[in-house]
Design an enzyme around this catalytic site. Structure first.
Site, PDB file in Angstrom:
ATOM      1  N   LYS B 184       0.798  -1.249  -0.077  1.00  0.00           N
ATOM      2  CA  LYS B 184      -0.134   0.121  -0.092  1.00  0.00           C
ATOM      3  C   LYS B 184       0.726   1.274  -0.036  1.00  0.00           C
ATOM      4  CE  LYS B 184      -1.603   2.746   2.466  1.00  0.00           C
ATOM      5  NZ  LYS B 184      -1.747   4.383   2.416  1.00  0.00           N
ATOM      6  N   GLY B 236       6.871   4.549   8.351  1.00  0.00           N
ATOM      7  CA  GLY B 236       5.898   5.893   8.752  1.00  0.00           C
ATOM      8  C   GLY B 236       6.217   6.245  10.165  1.00  0.00           C
ATOM      9  N   SER B 237       5.189   6.895  10.529  1.00  0.00           N
ATOM     10  CA  SER B 237       5.272   7.553  12.014  1.00  0.00           C
ATOM     11  C   SER B 237       5.275   6.605  13.134  1.00  0.00           C
ATOM     12  CB  SER B 237       4.156   8.559  11.967  1.00  0.00           C
ATOM     13  OG  SER B 237       2.770   8.063  12.191  1.00  0.00           O
ATOM     14  N   THR B 238       5.724   6.971  14.162  1.00  0.00           N
ATOM     15  CA  THR B 238       5.763   6.162  15.445  1.00  0.00           C
ATOM     16  C   THR B 238       4.297   6.038  15.938  1.00  0.00           C
ATOM     17  OG1 THR B 238       7.896   6.878  16.138  1.00  0.00           O
ATOM     18  CG2 THR B 238       6.591   6.012  17.756  1.00  0.00           C
ATOM     19  N   GLU B 239       3.514   7.040  15.597  1.00  0.00           N
ATOM     20  CA  GLU B 239       2.096   6.905  16.101  1.00  0.00           C
ATOM     21  C   GLU B 239       1.091   6.031  15.512  1.00  0.00           C
ATOM     22  OE1 GLU B 239       0.294  10.745  15.348  1.00  0.00           O
ATOM     23  OE2 GLU B 239      -1.686   9.516  15.842  1.00  0.00           O
ATOM     24  N   GLY B 241       2.793   3.388  13.843  1.00  0.00           N
ATOM     25  CA  GLY B 241       3.528   2.210  14.208  1.00  0.00           C
ATOM     26  C   GLY B 241       3.103   1.501  15.382  1.00  0.00           C
ATOM     27  N   GLU B 258       9.739   0.794  10.924  1.00  0.00           N
ATOM     28  CA  GLU B 258      10.764   1.858  10.638  1.00  0.00           C
ATOM     29  C   GLU B 258      10.015   3.091  10.967  1.00  0.00           C
ATOM     30  OE1 GLU B 258      13.972   1.280  10.569  1.00  0.00           O
ATOM     31  OE2 GLU B 258      13.880  -0.161   9.168  1.00  0.00           O
ATOM     32  N   CYS B 292      13.342  10.283   7.863  1.00  0.00           N
ATOM     33  CA  CYS B 292      13.010   9.819   9.252  1.00  0.00           C
ATOM     34  C   CYS B 292      14.475   9.842   9.827  1.00  0.00           C
ATOM     35  CB  CYS B 292      12.568   8.537   9.250  1.00  0.00           C
ATOM     36  SG  CYS B 292      13.273   7.442   8.322  1.00  0.00           S
ATOM     37  N   GLU B 389       9.297  15.154  16.069  1.00  0.00           N
ATOM     38  CA  GLU B 389       9.955  15.000  14.837  1.00  0.00           C
ATOM     39  C   GLU B 389       9.156  16.100  13.998  1.00  0.00           C
ATOM     40  OE1 GLU B 389       8.961  11.417  12.686  1.00  0.00           O
ATOM     41  OE2 GLU B 389      10.968  11.423  11.776  1.00  0.00           O
TER      42      GLU B 389
END
Lengths: 288, 480
Positions: B184, B236-239, B241, B258, B292, B389
Site C-alpha cells: 500500500k 512511517g510515523s511512530t504513532e 507504528g 521503521e 526519518c 519530529e
C-alpha cells in the site's frame, strides 16, 4: 531423621544487588508439588517492579559497556557458583517440580551447562552477527550487535531453574539487564539463583528477580516506558495478547510466548539472544 | 543573503512520462477498479491534479491477498530460487532503463528536486533490486540456518517521502526471500508504485507476486489486519507504528517497523567546519527534511558554535528553493498541505517557546506547498522542536561542552534511528559511536544509504533492519 529443628530460610526478592522484602509487605505460600508447605515467598508488587526497572536501567551502562571478555568471565563465574550450590538447587527443583532426585539432578546439570554455553557467547556475538558492508562508495561501513536495554522477562512457569536460566542467560550474554518475574508456583530456585548472582561478580541491578504473579506485575512491566523489551514466555494463559498490546505503546521488542512451554533441554540456538540485540551500523569516509 | 548571481532555469522535460487520467489497483497482474471512492493525487509544487487514484477497500485488499497467496503457493514459492533472482535482476535493469521517467514522475508527485530523485531515489531503488536478486539463491548462506523459509504473504505499508525507494526496500527483500507482497503506497504519492506495476509486467513477473493497492489509512489498516497476511512491514510515523503493533498483537504475524527519528548531528570543535556544514545541510535539507533519519538536532561544541552557525547560514543562503523539475533546485516542495501545516505549527511553537528562528531571504512560489530552510538557535532540550519530529527543513541547534554532555543530549530522546559525528579524531568517533543509542551512525558524513548496509532504529524508532544480511532476517523463518 535427627531431632534437630531445622533453620528455615526466608526467601526474599533480589533487586539492585540486595535482598529486600516486598515493599507491599505481602508474602505468599509456596508448597511442594504435593501441596506441602515449603516457605513463604515475597509477593512482589507494582512498586517492586518499578524499583527493579530503575535498578536495571542504572546497571545497563556499566554492563553493556563491559568488554565481551569481561562479561563472559562474570557469567562463567555464575556457573561456577551455581555448581557449588548444586545440592541445594536439586532439592528445590525436586520439591517444586515433583521430580525424582535423578531427574532433578539432570535438570540442574543442564541449567549449569546452559549457563556455561551462554557465558561463551559474549565474545562471539559480534563476529557471528556483525558485518562489514561493501557499500558502493568510499566508505568503511560496519554493523555490530548491541544490547536492546532493559528486558522484562516473564520466566517459564513449569521449569523453575532450567527454564529460568534458559530465558535469563541469553538476555545477559548480549549485554542487556533484566527484570525477571519468576515462576509463581515454583519460585524457590530463582531466589537461590539470586543468591548465586549476588556472590558472583554480577554487578547489582543487572539481574532483578521478583517472586510473585506475572499476571499482576506483567502489565506494569509491559507498559513501562523505561523497559525496552519484554519476553512473554511465562505469561499467564490468555494474558499474552493484553501484554503485547501494552508493550506496543512504547514500541517494545516482544518475544511472544510459545503455544506451550518448550522442552528446555533442546538446543537453544541463537534466537533468544538475537531477539534482544540491535544492529548498529557505522559509516566513515575512506580517503587520503 | 542576496544571491551572487542567478542561474538560468534548467527544467527537466516532463514529456518523458505519461500520467494517465486515472489508475486502478494492481491485483493479480491486472489493473482493476477499486471499490472505494477514488482520490486525487496532486503535484505539491503547483497543486495541479495529476491523476485520479483508485481506493482499495477491505474487499479489494482481500482480493489482493488471495492473489498473493495463490502466487505464493503455486508459483513463487515452488519456483527455483535462481529464477526468482533472475526476475529481480530484470526488474533492476528495467528500473535503470526507465530511470529518467521514474525520476520525473517521482518529482512531479512528491515535490522532491529532480537532482535527488534522479541521483538518489531511482539509482538506489535499482541497486536494492540488484543486491537482493543475488540473495535469492543464496539464502542458506545468510546465517539464518541452512534452509530458511519465507513467511508467505507480506503486507507492506510505505510512506510518501521516498515512494519508489521505500517500495524497493520492501519489495526487493520480500521477493528475494520467496514471499509475495501486497503493498500500500502512501495516499499522496502513489504514482511511482503504479509505474512499478508496469515494470513488473515488462519483467513478466507472474501475476499475484506483487500487488499494489492504493488508498489511505483505511486501506493500509485492511492490509495490516488481513488475517491471511503472514508478515507486516511498515515505514512511517511512530504513532501509526504503535497502532500497527497493537493490531498484530496476539496474531502469528511477524512485524518490522521503521518509524520516526530525531537524530543528533554532533559537531566537535576539531571538526573540519566546511565539511561539517555540508554534512549538516545534507543531514537536514536533503529531501526537504522529509527523512526519518534527518539530522534535525545539531549539537555543536560551544567553542565553535558561532563559527559553525555563521558558516551554516552563509551556506543555506546559497540553497535554491523552487521548481522540483529544475535541475538547479536544492529544495523542492513540501509534500502536502497537511505536512506544511504541521511544519508551520511546530516552527511557531519553537518561536513561542523562546527559540530563535532564522530563515534566509528566499522567494517562494505563489502556488504549491513551500517552506524555507529554517534554523532555530537557542534551543533547549526541553523545547518541542528539540523533541518532536518535524519532518521538514527545520534544524534545531543545541550546544554542549564535553563529549559526555554530547552523548547525554544526543541520547535524550525517545527515538534512536540515526546520529552524526563530526571530528578529526578517529578514536573519538569510535568511542562516541559506541555510546550513541542509534541504529545508524554517520561519522564525517550523513544520510548515506546502500542496500548492503543495514538500516533501522533503536527504541521508539522501530525494530528490524532493512538492507544487508540483517534485513533478510525479517522475511525469513529460521530453519533450525
Amino acid at each position: 531423621m535427627s531431632d534437630r529443628l531445622a533453620v528455615r530460610k526466608t526467601y526474599k526478592l533480589y533487586v539492585n544487588g540486595a535482598f529486600p522484602r516486598s515493599e507491599s509487605g505481602r508474602t505468599y505460600e509456596v508448597t511442594d508439588a504435593r501441596g506441602t508447605f515449603l516457605a513463604n515467598a515475597a509477593h512482589a508488587s507494582r512498586k517492586d517492579a518499578r524499583d527493579a526497572v530503575v535498578a536495571a536501567r542504572g546497571a545497563f551502562g556499566k554492563w553493556s559497556r563491559a568488554t565481551a571478555y569481561n562479561r563472559g568471565q562474570v557469567l562463567y563465574r555464575v556457573a561456577e557458583v551455581m555448581e557449588g550450590r548444586h545440592a541445594q538447587f536439586c532439592e528445590e527443583v525436586a520439591a517444586g517440580e515433583g521430580l525424582s532426585a535423578g531427574r532433578a539432578r539432570a535438570a540442574v546439570d543442564a541449567a549449569v551447562d546452559r549457563w556455561v554455553w551462554y557465558a561463551g557467547w559474549t565474545d562471539k556475538l559480534a563476529s557471528v552477527l556483525g558485518s562489514a558492508n561493501p557499500v558502493a562508495g568510499p566508505f568503511f561501513d560496519f554493523s555490530l550487535p548491541e544490547p536492546t536495554g532493559v528486558v522484562a522477562v516473564l520466566a517459564p512457569q513449569r521449569s523453575s531453574l532450567l527454564g529460568l536460566v534458559s530465558v535469563l542467560a541469553p538476555v545477559l550474554a548480549g549485554g542487556n539487564t533484566a527484570v525477571v518475574v519468576t515462576s509463581r508456583e515454583r519460585p524457590l530456585p530463582a531466589v537461590t539463583l539470586g543468591e548465586v548472582l549476588a556472590t558472583s561478580d554480577v554487578p547489582g541491578g543487572v539481574v532483578n528477580l521478583l517472586t510473585g504473579d506475572a499476571g499482576e506485575i506483567g502489565p506494569w512491566l509491559a507498559e513501562h516506558d523505561d523497559v525496552d523489551a519484554v519476553d512473554l514466555t511465562g505469561a499467564p494463559a490468555g494474558r499474552a495478547l493484553e501484554l503485547e498490546r501494552l508493550a506496543a505503546g512504547s514500541i517494545k521488542r516482544v518475544l511472544r510466548p510459545p503455544a506451550e512451554e518448550p522442552d528446555w533441554t533442546a538446543d537453544p540456538g541463537t534466537g533468544r539472544m538475537t531477539r534482544f540485540l540491535e544492529t548498529k551500523t557505522v559509516w566513515h569516509p575512506k580517503g587520503v | 543573503m542576496s544571491q551572487l548571481f542567478e542561474y538560468a532555469p534548467a527544467p527537466e522535460s516532463r514529456s518523458i512520462v505519461d500520467v494517465a487520467p486515472s489508475y486502478g489497483l494492481f491485483v493479480d497482474g491486472e489493473f482493476v477498479d477499486g471499490s472505494g471512492e477514488p482520490m486525487k493525487t496532486v503535484n505539491p509544487a503547483t497543486e495541479e491534479v495529476l491523476s485520479e487514484i483508485a481506493v482499495g477497500t477491505e474487499a479489494d485488499v482481500d482480493r489482493a491477498v488471495r492473489a498473493a497467496r495463490r502466487a505464493s503457493t503455486r508459483v513463487w514459492g515452488p519456483m527455483r530460487p535462481a529464477d526468482r533472482g533472475k526476475y529481480l535482476f530484470r526488474i533492476a535493469r528495467i528500473l535503470q532503463e526507465r530511470a529518467r521517467e521514474f525520476a520525473v514522475l517521482e518529482s512531479l508527485d512528491n515535490g522532491k528536486p529532480i537532482r535527488e530523485s534522479r541521483d538518489v531515489d531511482v539509482p538506489l531503488a535499482a541497486a536494492h533490486f540488484f543486491y537482493h536478486a543475488g540473495w535469492a539463491d543464496k539464502l542458506g548462506y545468510a546465517g539464518l540456518g541452512p534452509d530458511p523459509r519465507p513467511h508467505g504473504v507480506a503486507g507492506q505499508v510505505i510512506p510518501w517521502n521516498f515512494p519508489l525507494l521505500m517500495l524497493a526496500w520492501k519489495v526487493a527483500p520480500a521477493l528475494a526471500t520467496g514471499n509475495t507482497v501486497v503493498l500500500k503506497p502512501a495516499e499522496t504519492t502513489p504514482l511511482s508504485a503504479l509505474l512499478f506495476a508496469e515494470v513488473c509486467r515488462q519483467a513478466d513477473l507472474p501475476p499475484g507476486v506483487v500487488n499494489i493497492v492504493t488508498g489511505a489509512g483505511d486501506t493500509g489498516r485492511a492490509v495490516v489486519e488481513h488475517p491471511d497476511v503472514d508478515k507486516v512491514a511498515f515505514t512511517g510515523s511512530t504513532e501509526v507504528g504503535r497502532s500497527i503493533a497493537r493490531a498484530v498483537a496476539g496474531t502469528r504475524k511477524v512485524l518490522t517497523l521503521e518509524l520516526g527519528g530525531k537524530a543528533a548531528n554532533i559537531v566537535f570543535d576539531d571538526a573540519p567546519i566546511d565539511q561539517a556544514v555540508e554534512g549538516i545541510v545534507r543531514g537536514i535539507f536533503f529531501n526537504q527534511g522529509h527523512v526519518c533519519c534527518a539530522g534535525s538536532r545539531l549539537l555543536v561544541q560551544e567553542s565553535v558554535h558561532d563559527e559553525v552557525i555563521a558558516s551554516l547560514q552563509r551556506r543555506i543562503g546559497t540553497l535554491r528553493v523552487g521548481d522540483p523539475l529544475d535541475k538547479n533546485t536544492d529544495i523542492g516542495a513540501i509534500n502536502s498541505a497537511e505536512q506544511l501545516a504541521r511544519i508551520r505549527e511546530l516552527s511557531d511553537i519553537g518561536e513561542a517557546e523562546g527559540a530563535h528562528r532564522w530563515q534566509p531571504a528566499c522567494e517562494l512560489p505563489d502556488r504549491g506547498f513551500w517552506f524555507p530552510p529554517t534554523v532555530f538557535t537557542d534551543v533547549s532540550p526541553a523545547h518541542r522542536i528539540a523533541r518532536d519530529e518535524v519532518f521538514g527543513p527545520v534544524l534545531s541547534v543545541l550546544t554542549f561542552r564535553t563529549p559526555d554532555e554530547a552523548v547525554a543530549k544526543a541520547n535524550n530522546t525517545t527515538y534512536g534511528l540515526s546520529a552524526g559525528i563530526w571530528t578529526e579524531k578517529g578514536s573519538r568517533i569510535l568511542a562516541i559511536a559506541d555510546r550513541l543509542r542509534a541504529g545508524v551512525v554517520w561519522a564525517n558524513t550523513f544520510n548515506q544509504f546502500d542496500p548492503t548496509s543495514p538500516f533501522g532504529g533503536y527504541k521508539q524508532s522501530g525494530y528490524g533492519r532493512e538492507g544487508g544480511r540483517h534485513g533478510l532476517a525479517a522475511y525469513l523463518k529460521e530453519s533450525s
